[in-house]
Motif scaffolding. Sequence first.
Motif, mmCIF file in Angstrom:
data_model
loop_
_atom_site.group_PDB
_atom_site.id
_atom_site.type_symbol
_atom_site.label_atom_id
_atom_site.label_comp_id
_atom_site.label_asym_id
_atom_site.label_seq_id
_atom_site.Cartn_x
_atom_site.Cartn_y
_atom_site.Cartn_z
ATOM 1 N N ARG A 267 0.405 -35.468 -9.461
ATOM 2 C CA ARG A 267 1.226 -36.422 -8.712
ATOM 3 C C ARG A 267 1.509 -37.668 -9.551
ATOM 4 N NH1 ARG A 267 1.009 -40.518 -4.787
ATOM 5 N NH2 ARG A 267 2.677 -40.329 -3.236
ATOM 6 N N ASP A 268 0.529 -38.110 -10.332
ATOM 7 C CA ASP A 268 0.748 -39.256 -11.208
ATOM 8 C C ASP A 268 1.750 -38.909 -12.308
ATOM 9 O OD1 ASP A 268 -1.008 -40.760 -9.734
ATOM 10 O OD2 ASP A 268 -2.728 -40.325 -11.019
ATOM 11 N N ALA A 269 1.731 -37.651 -12.763
ATOM 12 C CA ALA A 269 2.702 -37.224 -13.779
ATOM 13 C C ALA A 269 4.121 -37.360 -13.247
ATOM 14 C CB ALA A 269 2.423 -35.780 -14.195
ATOM 15 N N GLU A 270 4.341 -36.970 -11.998
ATOM 16 C CA GLU A 270 5.672 -37.083 -11.402
ATOM 17 C C GLU A 270 6.091 -38.545 -11.263
ATOM 18 O OE1 GLU A 270 5.103 -34.946 -7.800
ATOM 19 O OE2 GLU A 270 5.307 -32.969 -8.728
ATOM 20 N N GLN A 271 5.128 -39.409 -10.912
ATOM 21 C CA GLN A 271 5.421 -40.840 -10.802
ATOM 22 C C GLN A 271 5.826 -41.423 -12.161
ATOM 23 O OE1 GLN A 271 5.219 -43.388 -8.114
ATOM 24 N NE2 GLN A 271 6.350 -44.329 -9.792
ATOM 25 N N VAL A 272 5.077 -41.043 -13.206
ATOM 26 C CA VAL A 272 5.393 -41.523 -14.555
ATOM 27 C C VAL A 272 6.762 -41.009 -14.991
ATOM 28 C CG1 VAL A 272 4.726 -41.358 -16.991
ATOM 29 C CG2 VAL A 272 2.986 -41.808 -15.250
ATOM 30 N N GLU A 273 7.048 -39.753 -14.725
ATOM 31 C CA GLU A 273 8.357 -39.197 -15.079
ATOM 32 C C GLU A 273 9.481 -39.980 -14.390
ATOM 33 O OE1 GLU A 273 11.138 -35.288 -14.186
ATOM 34 O OE2 GLU A 273 8.972 -35.127 -13.870
ATOM 35 N N ASN A 274 9.325 -40.246 -13.099
ATOM 36 C CA ASN A 274 10.363 -40.979 -12.358
ATOM 37 C C ASN A 274 10.572 -42.381 -12.924
ATOM 38 O OD1 ASN A 274 10.680 -38.769 -10.702
ATOM 39 N ND2 ASN A 274 9.422 -39.581 -9.040
ATOM 40 N N THR A 275 9.477 -43.033 -13.314
ATOM 41 C CA THR A 275 9.593 -44.374 -13.879
ATOM 42 C C THR A 275 10.263 -44.336 -15.249
ATOM 43 O OG1 THR A 275 7.668 -45.202 -12.663
ATOM 44 C CG2 THR A 275 8.277 -46.376 -14.677
ATOM 45 N N LEU A 276 9.934 -43.349 -16.045
ATOM 46 C CA LEU A 276 10.583 -43.209 -17.356
ATOM 47 C C LEU A 276 12.091 -43.036 -17.194
ATOM 48 C CD1 LEU A 276 7.975 -40.896 -19.103
ATOM 49 C CD2 LEU A 276 8.611 -43.184 -19.866
ATOM 50 N N LYS A 277 12.488 -42.168 -16.283
ATOM 51 C CA LYS A 277 13.922 -41.939 -16.062
ATOM 52 C C LYS A 277 14.606 -43.195 -15.534
ATOM 53 C CE LYS A 277 13.645 -36.939 -15.220
ATOM 54 N NZ LYS A 277 13.768 -35.865 -14.199
ATOM 55 N N ALA A 278 13.932 -43.910 -14.641
ATOM 56 C CA ALA A 278 14.522 -45.130 -14.076
ATOM 57 C C ALA A 278 14.741 -46.192 -15.142
ATOM 58 C CB ALA A 278 13.631 -45.669 -12.965
ATOM 59 N N ASN A 279 13.974 -46.105 -16.246
ATOM 60 C CA ASN A 279 14.097 -47.081 -17.325
ATOM 61 C C ASN A 279 14.850 -46.538 -18.535
ATOM 62 O OD1 ASN A 279 12.299 -49.690 -16.743
ATOM 63 N ND2 ASN A 279 11.308 -47.913 -15.792
ATOM 64 N N GLY A 280 15.590 -45.444 -18.317
ATOM 65 C CA GLY A 280 16.506 -44.967 -19.338
ATOM 66 C C GLY A 280 15.960 -43.956 -20.315
ATOM 67 N N PHE A 281 14.778 -43.394 -20.075
ATOM 68 C CA PHE A 281 14.204 -42.402 -20.984
ATOM 69 C C PHE A 281 14.359 -41.000 -20.408
ATOM 70 C CE2 PHE A 281 11.887 -46.281 -22.021
ATOM 71 C CZ PHE A 281 11.961 -46.281 -23.417
#
Length: 434
Positions: A267-281
């Motif tokens: 679940r933390d992996a999905e949160q990190v992925e979403n944050t990365l995408k939200a910041n342009g990665f």
Amino acid sequence: MQPAHLSDTAFADLPLHPSLQLGLQKLGYTNCTPIQALTLPRALNGEDLAGQAQTGTGKSAAFLLAAMNHLLNTPRAEGADVNQPRAIMLAPTRELAIQIFKDAEQLGSETGLRMSVVYGGTGYDAQRTSITNGLDILIGTPGRLIDYFKQDIFNLKQIAVLVLDEADRMFDLGFIADIRYLIRKMPAPAARKNYLFSATLSHRVLELAYEHMNNPTKVEVEPDQVTAERVRQTLVHVANDDKQRLLIGLLRHHDPLRTLVFVNMKRDAEQVENTLKANGFEAATLSGDVAQNKRERLLQDFKDGKLPVLVATDVAARGLHIPAVSHVINYDLPQDAEDYVHRIGRTARAGTTGDAISFCCETYVYSLPDIERYIGMRIPVDHDASDLMEKENFVQGARPERRPPSGARRGGPGGGRPGAGRPGAGRGGPPRRR
């Protein structure tokens, strides 16, 4: 003078079958790595081996060359079924099984040996057909192998070589009963060659080796010869609430062409992925319940540089040969010290260098003493890394939707089973999810 990650032992000086020598020449391989230099002469002399070396040092090529050489120099028995496997190689994960198969195809390209790989999650009928068409070497994960074996798709009566790769991981994933089941169906240890390789040779792994092998020789690579020595390790102390900002800041300050970010919980992996995408990665998550076809596609995109950041649970910590991984970021410190070694071993492979940056937060700081004790050193602390934390332009990614646990009944998690809904219930500590 040889590169630092190679030994002075040349493949050409070893009594390998001519077809294997030709394959090595075509690949441009001239000299052995340290683990290959220590194990291949012994294996070619007929010894069983229990070999230990860190990940990325060429263990798979060592046992593949030894196994293929034995098959090429030892013909099948008169009247034996030519379609049955003569070598079987067991791996704990799908990714590792696939990687061994790819290495086998390259090293054995001139041998004429027939090979197949089987694993769960996809390709059931195609894998079954690849076995029934006839083969010499069968590579796979224990569950799928047992499935086909119990259907009489193949038998183990002609097995002349047994390979167990990452045996310690077999214990972690609960495969040892399956392995013992398969071994009992094979010829006796003295009637076959047995090679066990792992990054760690614990007492339980050695017990398995001595129980099912023919007086194996234990071979270890000295610490100053292993890949981890070329990894620049740093530790950053960070509050839980600041980890995502620090991750974004670090990625903005280096070229994330091929960066692995390890987390402990899916679940933390999905949160990190979403944050990365939200910041342009561009990023994606690799975890145990990702469909096999998607896993293979993500890994290929990561290898090709199309996917610069891969967020992963420990399913990706072992057995994956991904070239040119520049950075490994331990977003969470692993709860198992051995997993730290395997994670950072994804970078600095085949003589290159790489960076491993570990976040030390309130939740997982308690893992640090065990990790440093296991690796025999204090991880250098980067006191300046916190200055890189993204503050003004940071965007918080959407939190993943909570899903009820599979099989849950009405009335709460676990369906009324005592303690079933409590993290770590009955396990003496916090949960470890892959």
